[in-house]
Design an enzyme around this catalytic site. Structure first.
Site, PDB file in Angstrom:
ATOM      1  N   PHE A 142       0.744  -1.189   0.042  1.00 42.99           N
ATOM      2  CA  PHE A 142      -0.089   0.057  -0.033  1.00 42.99           C
ATOM      3  C   PHE A 142       0.758   1.252   0.019  1.00 42.99           C
ATOM      4  CE2 PHE A 142      -2.453   3.317   2.801  1.00 42.99           C
ATOM      5  CZ  PHE A 142      -3.491   3.320   2.107  1.00 42.99           C
ATOM      6  N   GLY A 143       0.720   1.883  -1.051  1.00 38.80           N
ATOM      7  CA  GLY A 143       1.846   3.097  -1.053  1.00 38.80           C
ATOM      8  C   GLY A 143       0.901   4.917  -1.141  1.00 38.80           C
ATOM      9  N   THR A 145       2.475   6.776   1.782  1.00 38.78           N
ATOM     10  CA  THR A 145       3.469   7.722   2.433  1.00 38.78           C
ATOM     11  C   THR A 145       4.596   7.976   1.370  1.00 38.78           C
ATOM     12  OG1 THR A 145       2.993   6.985   4.684  1.00 38.78           O
ATOM     13  CG2 THR A 145       5.209   8.158   4.373  1.00 38.78           C
ATOM     14  N   SER A 151       2.992  12.581   7.444  1.00 37.19           N
ATOM     15  CA  SER A 151       1.692  12.977   8.409  1.00 37.19           C
ATOM     16  C   SER A 151       0.713  13.725   7.480  1.00 37.19           C
ATOM     17  CB  SER A 151       1.985  13.812   9.784  1.00 37.19           C
ATOM     18  OG  SER A 151       2.594  12.834  10.641  1.00 37.19           O
ATOM     19  N   ILE A 176       7.298   1.659   2.649  1.00 37.29           N
ATOM     20  CA  ILE A 176       6.010   0.803   2.214  1.00 37.29           C
ATOM     21  C   ILE A 176       6.223  -0.618   2.574  1.00 37.29           C
ATOM     22  CG2 ILE A 176       4.665   0.158   0.430  1.00 37.29           C
ATOM     23  CD1 ILE A 176       4.921   3.150   0.982  1.00 37.29           C
ATOM     24  N   LEU A 253      -7.191   3.119   5.898  1.00 42.86           N
ATOM     25  CA  LEU A 253      -6.701   3.242   7.063  1.00 42.86           C
ATOM     26  C   LEU A 253      -7.319   3.255   8.476  1.00 42.86           C
ATOM     27  CD1 LEU A 253      -4.063   6.355   6.387  1.00 42.86           C
ATOM     28  CD2 LEU A 253      -3.474   4.048   6.347  1.00 42.86           C
ATOM     29  N   ARG A 257      -6.088   0.810  11.101  1.00 42.36           N
ATOM     30  CA  ARG A 257      -6.171   1.229  12.294  1.00 42.36           C
ATOM     31  C   ARG A 257      -7.015   0.151  13.443  1.00 42.36           C
ATOM     32  NH1 ARG A 257      -6.542   7.458  10.561  1.00 42.36           N
ATOM     33  NH2 ARG A 257      -4.444   7.555   9.922  1.00 42.36           N
ATOM     34  N   GLU A 377       0.367   4.421  10.299  1.00 35.94           N
ATOM     35  CA  GLU A 377      -1.207   4.570  10.448  1.00 35.94           C
ATOM     36  C   GLU A 377      -1.530   5.666  11.333  1.00 35.94           C
ATOM     37  OE1 GLU A 377      -3.354   2.316   9.035  1.00 35.94           O
ATOM     38  OE2 GLU A 377      -1.857   0.926   8.170  1.00 35.94           O
ATOM     39  N   THR A 379       0.951   9.145  13.287  1.00 35.70           N
ATOM     40  CA  THR A 379       1.502   9.011  14.572  1.00 35.70           C
ATOM     41  C   THR A 379       0.485   9.255  15.798  1.00 35.70           C
ATOM     42  OG1 THR A 379       1.741  11.535  14.878  1.00 35.70           O
ATOM     43  CG2 THR A 379       3.497  10.131  13.346  1.00 35.70           C
TER      44      THR A 379
HETATM   45  C1  LIG Z   1       8.158   0.066   9.632  1.00 34.92           C
HETATM   46  C2  LIG Z   1       7.144   1.066   8.777  1.00 34.92           C
HETATM   47  C3  LIG Z   1       6.045   0.576   7.787  1.00 34.92           C
HETATM   48  C4  LIG Z   1       5.333   1.498   7.232  1.00 34.92           C
HETATM   49  N1  LIG Z   1       4.434   1.002   6.291  1.00 34.92           N
HETATM   50  C5  LIG Z   1       3.806   1.846   5.670  1.00 34.92           C
HETATM   51  C6  LIG Z   1       3.140   1.409   4.226  1.00 34.92           C
HETATM   52  O1  LIG Z   1       2.853   0.295   4.198  1.00 34.92           O
HETATM   53  N2  LIG Z   1       2.354   2.280   3.505  1.00 34.92           N
HETATM   54  C7  LIG Z   1       2.471   3.592   3.756  1.00 34.92           C
HETATM   55  O2  LIG Z   1       1.770   4.452   3.273  1.00 34.92           O
HETATM   56  N3  LIG Z   1       3.389   4.129   4.833  1.00 34.92           N
HETATM   57  C8  LIG Z   1       3.823   3.149   5.742  1.00 34.92           C
HETATM   58  N4  LIG Z   1       4.567   3.723   6.761  1.00 34.92           N
HETATM   59  C9  LIG Z   1       4.768   5.239   6.872  1.00 34.92           C
HETATM   60  C10 LIG Z   1       4.003   5.808   8.250  1.00 34.92           C
HETATM   61  O3  LIG Z   1       2.746   5.853   7.792  1.00 34.92           O
HETATM   62  C11 LIG Z   1       4.667   7.149   8.342  1.00 34.92           C
HETATM   63  O4  LIG Z   1       5.982   6.935   9.152  1.00 34.92           O
HETATM   64  C12 LIG Z   1       3.714   8.058   9.385  1.00 34.92           C
HETATM   65  O5  LIG Z   1       2.652   8.512   8.696  1.00 34.92           O
HETATM   66  C13 LIG Z   1       4.628   9.410   9.860  1.00 34.92           C
HETATM   67  O6  LIG Z   1       5.121   9.786   8.557  1.00 34.92           O
HETATM   68  P1  LIG Z   1       6.636  10.535   8.761  1.00 34.92           P
HETATM   69  O7  LIG Z   1       7.344   9.130   9.027  1.00 34.92           O
HETATM   70  O8  LIG Z   1       6.908  11.280   7.478  1.00 34.92           O
HETATM   71  O9  LIG Z   1       6.998  11.336  10.098  1.00 34.92           O
HETATM   72  P2  LIG Z   1       6.263  12.911   9.811  1.00 34.92           P
HETATM   73  O10 LIG Z   1       5.242  13.315   9.296  1.00 34.92           O
HETATM   74  O11 LIG Z   1       7.504  13.909   9.158  1.00 34.92           O
HETATM   75  O12 LIG Z   1       6.298  13.246  11.412  1.00 34.92           O
HETATM   76  C14 LIG Z   1       7.575  13.644  12.335  1.00 34.92           C
HETATM   77  C15 LIG Z   1       6.876  13.839  13.763  1.00 34.92           C
HETATM   78  O13 LIG Z   1       6.112  15.176  13.580  1.00 34.92           O
HETATM   79  C16 LIG Z   1       4.841  15.156  14.197  1.00 34.92           C
HETATM   80  N5  LIG Z   1       3.992  15.760  13.458  1.00 34.92           N
HETATM   81  C17 LIG Z   1       3.815  15.940  11.937  1.00 34.92           C
HETATM   82  N6  LIG Z   1       2.724  16.844  11.776  1.00 34.92           N
HETATM   83  C18 LIG Z   1       2.337  17.372  12.937  1.00 34.92           C
HETATM   84  C19 LIG Z   1       1.335  18.394  13.396  1.00 34.92           C
HETATM   85  N7  LIG Z   1       0.646  19.159  12.354  1.00 34.92           N
HETATM   86  N8  LIG Z   1       1.281  18.590  14.485  1.00 34.92           N
HETATM   87  C20 LIG Z   1       2.137  17.954  15.690  1.00 34.92           C
HETATM   88  N9  LIG Z   1       2.904  17.028  15.178  1.00 34.92           N
HETATM   89  C21 LIG Z   1       3.163  16.811  13.939  1.00 34.92           C
HETATM   90  C22 LIG Z   1       4.708  13.725  13.939  1.00 34.92           C
HETATM   91  O14 LIG Z   1       3.788  13.282  14.880  1.00 34.92           O
HETATM   92  C23 LIG Z   1       6.014  12.958  14.283  1.00 34.92           C
HETATM   93  O15 LIG Z   1       5.948  12.866  15.642  1.00 34.92           O
HETATM   94  C24 LIG Z   1       5.325   2.871   7.544  1.00 34.92           C
HETATM   95  C25 LIG Z   1       6.234   3.473   8.570  1.00 34.92           C
HETATM   96  C26 LIG Z   1       7.190   2.686   9.150  1.00 34.92           C
HETATM   97  C27 LIG Z   1       8.152   3.065  10.079  1.00 34.92           C
END
Ligand SMILES: Cc1cc2nc3c(=O)[nH]c(=O)nc-3n(C[C@H](O)[C@H](O)[C@H](O)COP(=O)(O)OP(=O)(O)OC[C@H]3O[C@@H](n4cnc5c(N)ncnc54)[C@H](O)[C@@H]3O)c2cc1C
Lengths: 398, 246
Positions: A142-143, A145, A151, A176, A253, A257, A377, A379
């Protein structure tokens, strides 16, 4: 017990302080016990080893299909199990009791790949992919991010451009789950009007690549990668016709979730179970450490929090069964239960003393896994904002 | 081949065992029950394998109240075709055997399977009693069974070895470890079990030949004493004076 690799026999036993089992049907109990047995037989003996080597136990994809862990609440004719949402929940709970990575393998396949195809794709695409996904013959990912949009998925830059009978897809996805081993990807990209669209993209198509992401300290038994699209031709039949905007991916999601809200209880239970047993066996100062008040405080708080999470999940499941669980309720349950499990893992780690940092016990693995579960899913903090917006009516995201 | 498997339920292996009514009865409060593993893993699965080999049907029978239906459903989920529940709270092996024999008499089963024993009372009696009432051969502790023409070759575990028996149907067999391997039901099985027939049979009047005087739990194990490997005299003294083993 099969194999001799297991460090120890899996002695896990469920805990049900408030007789929540009495709220479950025979189907739920049978499903839960079957998956528990399956995990003891197939996952526990190998998981420390795979996790330690940071390798995905790929043979489990087939086993998960056989037990029926992919889309248990989807209709049977579309490769699902025809069960209700609570059955789906208890299955996820037992899988994650084994390992969050193994639960992720199943969550992605069922809730993030089969579910959107079932819900949004044309009949032809459903027939083409769903039975093979349900039987584990094909693996999906599922792509959503992207490297610069986690986020904030609505900022995505992956895009499709109309080219007659197909769209041309360009862009990159990050983090992903399953992508390096996937046969297909459900990809979310913007069309020329700037609307988010969903589509099914096969990994064998020209211009598709999925390099693996290395160096994870968390979810080490689950394979994670990128998705890179360089002028990939996606036939128009593969683009979901009627769903546009963020609600497409968000509906998937919500489904995943929901499963995580249950799954996290499994990880928490495993840590509590191990800590409780250890506290009765380990003696210091001439008595079991479970006899000391500080240890008892930890154990008492753990089982209290687990009980609250179980009741929350059960109520959420009952609402989901009649189509009444709101995304905000699912968000709260995901956040609360994952946080609960992570806190329990940390406390359980302490109860195990030095042994707690080794793979003789499951707690450190769960603890590291749960750092991902807390983040993916949505943060923990993003889920706080969802509840915050729900109760105040004010948007604090941007 | 028409096959019947008698299934029983027992406390989970990790259950805390306690007694009530002055030690005259088992206290089931807070105890989780499972299908007796010898019935589930070996008897039922071998019956299913035999059906897969030669065709036929596998029925299961259980003596117990409606609260035990989940155990029966599990047997159906693993693959049995239909089920019977004799509506009785059985109080002895003999009362169970009487009920099962009464059902089997008119059904003409080729083989009736039981587990070699239940893991709670360890009686190992029901199979033999059914065979006795039905006047059929009884083969206990079967660890292997192969078809040979219209006969069966059954291997039995005996002290220090094995015994091979050739037997014609109908007969009663009790299953021990090795006869088959555990099958975990999948979600499809669990769902299809819902539409398989579960017939409730009224119990026949049966006499109990046994009453229980009392139950007790074994005394707690005393702590292990570690003896320094160089101190043979101390080891001999302990074995002689405390363990009274030499
Ligand atoms: C092992 C793993 C598997 C995954 N699998 C998938 C998958 O299959 N498909 C997919 O699509 N994604 C996947 N993800 C991605 C995951 O959903 C994202 O990592 C997640 O949504 C957070 O995005 P980011 O890592 O870019 O963090 P960021 O969005 O950069 O966040 C960094 C920090 O900033 C905070 N933050 C961001 N915006 C705000 C705001 N407005 N107010 C306050 N705080 C904020 C966040 O809470 C976090 O603490 C996976 C991630 C991991 C680690």
């Amino acid at each position: 017990m099969s194999g001799h690799k297991s460090v120890k026999t899996d002695q896990y036993q469920g805990h049900d302080y408030f007789n929540v089992d009495e709220l479950l049907s025979q189907d739920h109990l049978l499903a839960r016990d079957a998956v528990r047995d399956w995990v003891k037989q197939e996952v526990s003996p190998i998981i420390e080893d795979y996790s330690n080597r940071s390798e995905c136990p790929k043979h489990l994809f087939k086993g998960l299909a056989e037990i029926g862990a992919y889309g248990p609440s989807l209709p049977v004719e579309y490769g699902g199990g025809g069960m209700d949402e609570i059955a789906y929940g208890v299955i996820m709970q037992e899988l994650e009791r084994g390992d969050s990575g193994v639960r992720s393998m199943a969550s992605v396949q069922g809730s993030l790949v089969m579910y959107p195809i079932f819900r949004y794709a044309s009949e032809e695409i459903k027939k083409k992919y769903l039975p093979k996904l349900g039987s584990g013959e094909m693996i999906g990912c599922f792509g959503l991010t992207e490297p610069d949009h986690g986020s904030n998925p609505s900022g995505m830059v992956t895009k499709i451009v109309d080219d007659g009978d197909a769209y041309i897809l360009n862009g990159a996805k990050m983090w992903i789950t399953n992508s390096p081993v996937a046969d297909l990807a459900v990809v979310w990209a913007k069309d020329e009007a700037g609307e988010i669209r969903g589509m099914v993209v096969e990994s064998g198509w020209k211009g598709f690549s999925a390099p693996e992401i290395h160096g994870k300290w968390s979810l080490r038994a689950s394979i994670t990668g990128e998705l890179v699209f360089e002028d990939v031709r996606v036939p128009k039949t593969h683009v979901f016709p009627d769903i546009k905007g963020l609600k497409g991916p968000l509906s998937c999601l919500s489904k995943a979730r929901y499963g995580i809200a249950w799954g996290a209880i499994g990880a928490g239970l495993d840590c509590y179970d191990s800590a409780l047993r250890y506290s009765l066996e380990r003696e210091q100062f001439g008595r079991p450490i479970g006899g000391f008040q500080l240890t008892q405080k930890k154990l008492a708080e753990m089982i209290t929090e687990i009980t609250k999470a179980q009741l929350l999940a059960w109520r959420l499941g009952s609402l989901a069964n009649v189509g009444k669980a709101t995304p905000a309720q699912i968000s709260m349950a995901k956040r609360n239960n994952v946080h609960m499990a992570l806190e329990i893992a940390r406390e359980a780690r302490q109860i195990h003393g030095g042994m707690g940092i080794t793979n003789e016990y499951p707690v450190m693995r769960h603890m590291m896994n749960l750092e991902t579960v807390l983040t993916y899913e949505g943060t923990h903090d993003i889920h706080l904002l969802i509840t915050g917006m729900d109760v105040t009516g004010l948007n604090a995201f941007s | 081949m028409k096959l019947l498997v008698a299934i029983s339920q027992t406390p989970e292996t990790t259950a805390r065992i306690a007694f009530k009514d002055d030690g005259k009865a088992f206290d089931a409060a807070g105890v989780n029950f499972i299908m007796n593993p010898y019935d589930e893993w070996y008897a039922l699965v071998r019956a299913l394998e035999l059906k897969e080999e030669v065709g036929g049907t596998v029925s299961v029978i259980h003596c117990g109240p409606a609260a035990h239906d989940v155990t029966i459903r599990k047997a159906l989920a693993i693959g049995a075709d239909d089920a019977y529940r004799v509506d009785i709270d059985p109080d002895s092996a003999y009362s169970v055997a009487q009920q099962i024999a009464a059902h089997a008499k008119s059904e003409g089963y080729a083989i009736i399977f039981t587990g070699k024993e239940t893991i709670d009372y360890n009686g190992a009696l029901v199979g033999g009693m059914i065979a006795g009432i039905l006047d059929q051969p009884f083969i206990s502790h079967a660890s292997k069974m192969v078809t040979s023409g219209d006969k069966m070759i059954v291997t039995r575990d005996i002290e220090g070895g094995e015994e091979e028996i050739e037997v014609s149907t109908p007969f009663v067999l009790s299953a021990s470890k090795g006869l088959a391997e555990q099958r975990i039901p999948n979600m499809r099985g669990i769902m299809s079990a819902k539409s398989k027939p579960l017939t409730v049979i009224e119990a026949i009047p049966s006499a109990s030949l046994a009453t229980y005087t009392s139950f007790s739990v074994p005394p707690p194990k005393s702590a292990v004493k570690l003896v320094d490997p160089s101190d043979m005299d101390e080891l001999v003294r302990l074995l002689h004076e405390e363990a009274k083993a030499i």
